[in-house]
Design a protein around this motif. Sequence first.
Motif, mmCIF file in Angstrom:
data_model
loop_
_atom_site.group_PDB
_atom_site.id
_atom_site.type_symbol
_atom_site.label_atom_id
_atom_site.label_comp_id
_atom_site.label_asym_id
_atom_site.label_seq_id
_atom_site.Cartn_x
_atom_site.Cartn_y
_atom_site.Cartn_z
ATOM 1 N N THR A 147 -17.124 9.194 8.132
ATOM 2 C CA THR A 147 -15.838 8.614 7.758
ATOM 3 C C THR A 147 -16.026 7.689 6.567
ATOM 4 O OG1 THR A 147 -16.119 6.787 9.323
ATOM 5 C CG2 THR A 147 -14.945 8.736 10.105
ATOM 6 N N VAL A 148 -14.973 7.509 5.812
ATOM 7 C CA VAL A 148 -14.989 6.644 4.636
ATOM 8 C C VAL A 148 -13.922 5.570 4.822
ATOM 9 C CG1 VAL A 148 -14.595 6.534 2.156
ATOM 10 C CG2 VAL A 148 -15.794 8.490 3.135
ATOM 11 N N ASP A 149 -14.292 4.343 4.540
ATOM 12 C CA ASP A 149 -13.356 3.234 4.650
ATOM 13 C C ASP A 149 -12.799 2.917 3.272
ATOM 14 O OD1 ASP A 149 -11.850 1.080 5.336
ATOM 15 O OD2 ASP A 149 -13.517 -0.170 6.049
ATOM 16 N N LEU A 150 -11.573 3.375 3.004
ATOM 17 C CA LEU A 150 -10.925 3.108 1.725
ATOM 18 C C LEU A 150 -9.871 2.002 1.836
ATOM 19 C CD1 LEU A 150 -10.357 6.761 0.411
ATOM 20 C CD2 LEU A 150 -12.236 5.210 -0.139
ATOM 21 N N GLU A 151 -9.721 1.469 3.048
ATOM 22 C CA GLU A 151 -8.684 0.459 3.256
ATOM 23 C C GLU A 151 -8.962 -0.768 2.395
ATOM 24 O OE1 GLU A 151 -6.525 -2.039 6.899
ATOM 25 O OE2 GLU A 151 -8.174 -0.655 7.303
ATOM 26 N N GLY A 152 -7.961 -1.213 1.689
ATOM 27 C CA GLY A 152 -8.086 -2.410 0.873
ATOM 28 C C GLY A 152 -8.650 -2.168 -0.502
ATOM 29 N N MET A 153 -9.159 -0.951 -0.777
ATOM 30 C CA MET A 153 -9.690 -0.668 -2.103
ATOM 31 C C MET A 153 -8.549 -0.434 -3.089
ATOM 32 S SD MET A 153 -13.031 1.800 -1.633
ATOM 33 C CE MET A 153 -13.382 1.680 -3.400
ATOM 34 N N THR A 154 -8.626 -1.074 -4.230
ATOM 35 C CA THR A 154 -7.637 -0.839 -5.277
ATOM 36 C C THR A 154 -8.024 0.399 -6.068
ATOM 37 O OG1 THR A 154 -8.836 -2.158 -6.919
ATOM 38 C CG2 THR A 154 -7.276 -3.329 -5.476
ATOM 39 N N ASN A 155 -7.071 0.924 -6.845
ATOM 40 C CA ASN A 155 -7.389 2.066 -7.692
ATOM 41 C C ASN A 155 -8.486 1.721 -8.687
ATOM 42 O OD1 ASN A 155 -5.481 3.531 -6.345
ATOM 43 N ND2 ASN A 155 -4.292 4.091 -8.156
ATOM 44 N N VAL A 349 -10.950 9.761 6.387
ATOM 45 C CA VAL A 349 -10.659 8.377 6.045
ATOM 46 C C VAL A 349 -10.392 7.603 7.329
ATOM 47 C CG1 VAL A 349 -9.110 6.830 4.787
ATOM 48 C CG2 VAL A 349 -9.722 9.067 3.814
ATOM 49 N N LYS A 350 -11.028 6.452 7.448
ATOM 50 C CA LYS A 350 -10.837 5.623 8.646
ATOM 51 C C LYS A 350 -9.376 5.189 8.762
ATOM 52 C CE LYS A 350 -15.459 3.633 9.096
ATOM 53 N NZ LYS A 350 -16.236 2.370 9.108
#
Length: 350
Positions: A147-155, A349-350
């Motif tokens: 799984t990949v944690d993309l939460e909170g990442m900006t573009n 995605v998590k």
Amino acid sequence: MKKVVNLMVAVVMMMTAMMVSTVTAETYVTVTVEGETVDFPDAQPFIDANNRTLVPIRFISEALGGQVIWDGDLQQATITYDNKVIKLVINKKEITVDDQVQVMDTQAILKDSRTYVPVRFVSEAMGANVEWDNTNYTVIITLKRDTVDLEGMTNEEIIQQLQEYPYQENNFTKRIENHEWLVDRYSEDKVIEFVETGKNYMETFYNVDYRTYNKGEYVEKLKWFFLESSSWIADDRIERDNEEHINYWADMITKKQIAIHTEFITDETCIYTNGDTMIRGRMNYIIESCNDMKWLKNYTRYGNVELGKKYTCVVDVEIANLARKSKEKWETAERLISDEHFITPIKEVK
């Protein structure tokens, strides 16, 4: 998802398996990935004299989400997969994984002008599980989907992350140039146009909803990215003329009740050239509806997921300057889609 015919060169690849009984060198086997049989159209996996399963490299590596480069001078196959670099040399038992050398109990070979590699060593190096069905002579490969944690990442943070992945060499040239070189050659406006072509294609082809879409409008949008006089091969290995293939996919959206929602995150700093022009981006998507996931998984690697979950992967969209013929039926972009290359495997995605 697809490759335009005559723009992709077939190399071949991969894999070893456990054997319990003694078999002949020409015993052929079946390979499945995530329950789907891998199609080897012109080169079949077989068991060698060491009782190890050898598999043609390109077809199986692409089924697992990797990319293959062949160096004829060095007689070396290089697989790139999720920031891993795996190297095998013909007639050598060594396999190098991120500069760490391991010794296999068999070797990569050339057979009928195809590169074959042992299944277990290569697939496990790519993070997959391998089992052997001795009754049916079948190699069973399952993916370890992280799984990949993309939460909170900006573009902006995602773009920075994209720039950390190494550029991919192609089969013909070792020269790689970054986006600054392309700006100097074509101008900043042109580079932005090329990037927009790649982004718009991904978000057109992979953003569909059978409940609301208009087939005629959708087909016209897709035509912009392809020449009428060329063709492509999707992951189902069937070659179709571009117009036929666009209409085939458009019909399947309704027939299979497909709804996919996609964003392709990129910008002008993510373009580079390795002889071809590549637009790198992070594809985030969710397949909300499909009444035939077996078909979708066969038609596109993006379909090898579960309904209703969000997935992500890093992809290079290859665009080409293809000469337009005077009798073409429709107008096209200046640069046209020729292939898509997975830089990372598909992850949830998590």
